[in-house]
Design an enzyme around this catalytic site. Structure first.
Site, short mmCIF file in Angstrom:
data_model
loop_
_atom_site.label_atom_id
_atom_site.label_comp_id
_atom_site.label_asym_id
_atom_site.label_seq_id
_atom_site.Cartn_x
_atom_site.Cartn_y
_atom_site.Cartn_z
N GLY A 38 0.82 -1.20 0.00
CA GLY A 38 0.00 0.00 0.00
C GLY A 38 0.85 1.24 0.00
N GLU A 54 -1.10 1.24 -5.99
CA GLU A 54 0.02 0.95 -5.10
C GLU A 54 0.36 -0.55 -5.08
OE1 GLU A 54 2.24 2.57 -3.36
OE2 GLU A 54 1.52 4.62 -3.58
N GLU A 58 3.92 -2.04 -6.32
CA GLU A 58 4.80 -2.70 -5.35
C GLU A 58 4.94 -4.20 -5.56
OE1 GLU A 58 3.41 -1.69 -1.43
OE2 GLU A 58 4.03 0.40 -1.65
N GLU A 104 12.06 -8.11 -0.08
CA GLU A 104 11.68 -9.50 0.15
C GLU A 104 10.17 -9.58 0.29
OE1 GLU A 104 13.00 -12.71 3.57
OE2 GLU A 104 14.18 -10.87 3.39
#
Length: 132
Positions: A38, A54, A58, A104
């Site tokens: 987010g 978002e 991401e 990660e």
């Protein structure tokens, strides 16, 4: 007088697991802590659009956003307050491809989040989600 921004986060569920991301050391807040996808909303965006954007930026994933889960807030600096809403979402399709913001990712059982290095408020939020 300070300002505030609005942010949206998502607890993305796939089967019985949720997606968590480890923030990069280059992030301006909560660097190297585990988080959920987010970010901040831009002026003119609708909430669902902002969160969908978002998540795509991401993670590269497509999700279906369902309902609000919690509301939270923090001070990013002396003159910036972030007001946040965490939404529930379901994985639809895609393979995780991390942006520079994260180093990660893991799909974990929600109960496992308590063992990760994360902000205490997010730990409480995920524990609430897990029913603990």
């Amino acid at each position: 007088m300070g300002t505030f921004k609005v942010a949206f986060k998502a607890i993305i569920k796939k089967d019985d697991k949720i997606l968590v991301l480890k923030r990069s050391s280059k992030e301006d807040v909560f660097e190297q802590l585990w988080d959920i996808p987010g970010g901040r909303m831009f002026f003119g965006e609708m909430p669902e659009e902002a969160l969908t954007r978002e998540i795509k930026e991401e993670t590269g994933l497509d999700v279906k956003i369902s309902s609000p889960f919690t509301v939270w807030s923090f001070f990013a600096s002396d003159d910036l307050q972030v007001i946040g809403i965490t939404m529930l979402a379901e994985y639809v399709k895609g393979t995780v491809k991390l942006s520079e913001e994260h180093t990660e990712y893991r799909w974990i059982n929600p109960e496992e989040f308590a063992q990760l290095d994360a902000h205490k408020n997010l730990k409480k939020e995920i524990a609430l989600y897990a029913g603990k």
